[in-house]
Design a protein around this motif. Structure first.
Motif, PDB file in Angstrom:
ATOM      1  N   LEU A  83      55.496   3.348 -34.978  1.00 55.70           N
ATOM      2  CA  LEU A  83      54.333   2.674 -34.394  1.00 55.70           C
ATOM      3  C   LEU A  83      53.426   3.679 -33.681  1.00 55.70           C
ATOM      4  CD1 LEU A  83      55.997  -0.568 -32.979  1.00 55.70           C
ATOM      5  CD2 LEU A  83      54.721  -0.298 -35.116  1.00 55.70           C
ATOM      6  N   LYS A  84      54.016   4.653 -33.012  1.00 57.32           N
ATOM      7  CA  LYS A  84      53.239   5.685 -32.326  1.00 57.32           C
ATOM      8  C   LYS A  84      52.329   6.444 -33.295  1.00 57.32           C
ATOM      9  CE  LYS A  84      55.622   8.568 -29.694  1.00 57.32           C
ATOM     10  NZ  LYS A  84      54.840   8.879 -28.469  1.00 57.32           N
ATOM     11  N   ALA A  85      52.728   6.526 -34.554  1.00 61.65           N
ATOM     12  CA  ALA A  85      51.974   7.288 -35.551  1.00 61.65           C
ATOM     13  C   ALA A  85      50.783   6.541 -36.127  1.00 61.65           C
ATOM     14  CB  ALA A  85      52.911   7.705 -36.686  1.00 61.65           C
ATOM     15  N   LEU A  86      50.636   5.271 -35.795  1.00 60.96           N
ATOM     16  CA  LEU A  86      49.480   4.509 -36.283  1.00 60.96           C
ATOM     17  C   LEU A  86      48.209   5.007 -35.592  1.00 60.96           C
ATOM     18  CD1 LEU A  86      50.955   0.881 -36.305  1.00 60.96           C
ATOM     19  CD2 LEU A  86      50.747   2.471 -38.237  1.00 60.96           C
ATOM     20  N   PRO A  87      47.035   4.729 -36.167  1.00 60.48           N
ATOM     21  CA  PRO A  87      45.788   5.139 -35.511  1.00 60.48           C
ATOM     22  C   PRO A  87      45.669   4.568 -34.103  1.00 60.48           C
ATOM     23  CG  PRO A  87      45.367   4.480 -37.775  1.00 60.48           C
ATOM     24  CD  PRO A  87      46.795   4.115 -37.489  1.00 60.48           C
ATOM     25  N   GLY A  88      45.117   5.351 -33.205  1.00 59.08           N
ATOM     26  CA  GLY A  88      45.041   4.958 -31.804  1.00 59.08           C
ATOM     27  C   GLY A  88      44.272   3.684 -31.543  1.00 59.08           C
ATOM     28  N   GLU A  89      43.319   3.352 -32.440  1.00 60.96           N
ATOM     29  CA  GLU A  89      42.503   2.154 -32.220  1.00 60.96           C
ATOM     30  C   GLU A  89      43.195   0.870 -32.676  1.00 60.96           C
ATOM     31  OE1 GLU A  89      41.198   3.794 -36.296  1.00 60.96           O
ATOM     32  OE2 GLU A  89      41.812   4.605 -34.336  1.00 60.96           O
ATOM     33  N   THR A  90      44.406   0.991 -33.204  1.00 60.96           N
ATOM     34  CA  THR A  90      45.133  -0.183 -33.693  1.00 60.96           C
ATOM     35  C   THR A  90      45.375  -1.176 -32.564  1.00 60.96           C
ATOM     36  OG1 THR A  90      46.257   1.190 -35.340  1.00 60.96           O
ATOM     37  CG2 THR A  90      47.201  -0.974 -34.877  1.00 60.96           C
ATOM     38  N   LYS A  91      45.032  -2.439 -32.813  1.00 60.66           N
ATOM     39  CA  LYS A  91      45.346  -3.500 -31.861  1.00 60.66           C
ATOM     40  C   LYS A  91      46.792  -3.951 -32.086  1.00 60.66           C
ATOM     41  CE  LYS A  91      40.746  -5.402 -30.977  1.00 60.66           C
ATOM     42  NZ  LYS A  91      39.901  -6.625 -31.007  1.00 60.66           N
ATOM     43  N   ILE A  92      47.526  -4.002 -30.996  1.00 58.48           N
ATOM     44  CA  ILE A  92      48.943  -4.341 -31.033  1.00 58.48           C
ATOM     45  C   ILE A  92      49.114  -5.791 -30.585  1.00 58.48           C
ATOM     46  CG2 ILE A  92      51.239  -3.785 -30.161  1.00 58.48           C
ATOM     47  CD1 ILE A  92      50.060  -1.579 -31.908  1.00 58.48           C
TER      48      ILE A  92
END
Length: 252
Positions: free
Chosen positions: A157-166
């Motif tokens: 999950l940390k490797a996803l793009p920073g703008e990803t809404k969780i």
């Protein structure tokens, strides 16, 4: 673009209905309570066509059978948990994909809370539905997995793009913030975040979704690989630091 309807469900769950206007498809992300989901879909005028389960716990898959009986929808669930989930049509794991209309979602292995737990990440929409693997300022209890497994899951999950809404499944942020401040007391970003959480909850507003970049800076469980957290909590490897944090949170 996809439309998302978020609503409170049970005592502290969030329900999610994901709708694609172009195809008319609607996906339930987990099914804590069938009546609530069917009612909310009817209010929106959406027809439920799919369920995507993240894991087997009843507050995530308990409404499967009733919703399927009412709508004829298809159910996708994690392969590692599928034996414990009702009505599964398709079992998925790391590297598989799901679709709603022309939007493709990636299935991510986030085992640890349960062995088979998965998340669903839709790159075009910058959305990740993470169930109980990751919370705003926290993570799920490690009921079935091991610290190395859970840390590997969080690292995906940390490797996803920073703008990803969780989009996590519970409103736990206020209590998570209390532990986070204990775990990482000199983190200025966390302190600001915790004040905002307090204000939002006092106003009756949700703290979910969160944004991955913010969690990377403030969530102690995602920071188990930083020098600061290793120095404070011990561990030569991030999984060991994560294990210490998770154990401390369990008894906090």
């Amino acid at each position: 673009m996809l439309q998302l309807h978020q609503f409170p469900c049970l005592s502290d769950n969030y329900g999610y209905l994901l709708h694609d206007p172009a195809s008319g498809e609607t996906v339930c992300i987990d099914t804590p309570d069938a009546d609530t989901y069917l009612r909310e879909a009817a209010i929106k005028g959406w027809t439920i066509t799919q369920i995507w389960n993240t894991h087997w716990h009843a507050d995530h898959a308990g409404g499967n059978e009733a919703i399927k009986a009412a709508t004829g929808c298809t159910i996708t669930a994690p392969a590692g948990d599928a034996a414990k989930i009702a009505g599964v049509d398709r079992a998925v794991g790391q590297g598989d994909t799901v679709k709603i209309g022309e939007f493709t979602g990636d299935v991510i292995d986030v085992g640890g809370h349960t062995m088979g737990h998965v998340a669903y990440y839709i790159p075009r929409a910058a959305m990740a539905f993470v169930g109980d693997s990751l919370f705003a300022l926290g993570c799920g209890r490690m009921f079935e997995g091991t610290p190395p497994q859970f840390w590997a899951s969080l690292s995906r999950l940390k490797a996803l793009p920073g703008e990803t809404k969780i989009y996590c499944a519970h409103e736990y942020t206020a209590s998570n913030a209390k532990f986070a401040l204990h775990a990482d007391p000199y983190n200025a970003v966390l302190a600001d975040y915790a004040r905002e959480v307090e204000e939002r909850r006092a106003a009756g507003q949700p703290t979910v979704p969160t944004v991955l970049s913010r969690e990377l800076a403030a969530n102690p469980f995602l920071r188990a690989d930083t020098p600061e957290m290793k120095a404070r909590w011990g561990g030569k490897e991030p999984a060991e630091t994560f294990a210490a944090l998770r154990a401390a949170k369990d008894s906090f």
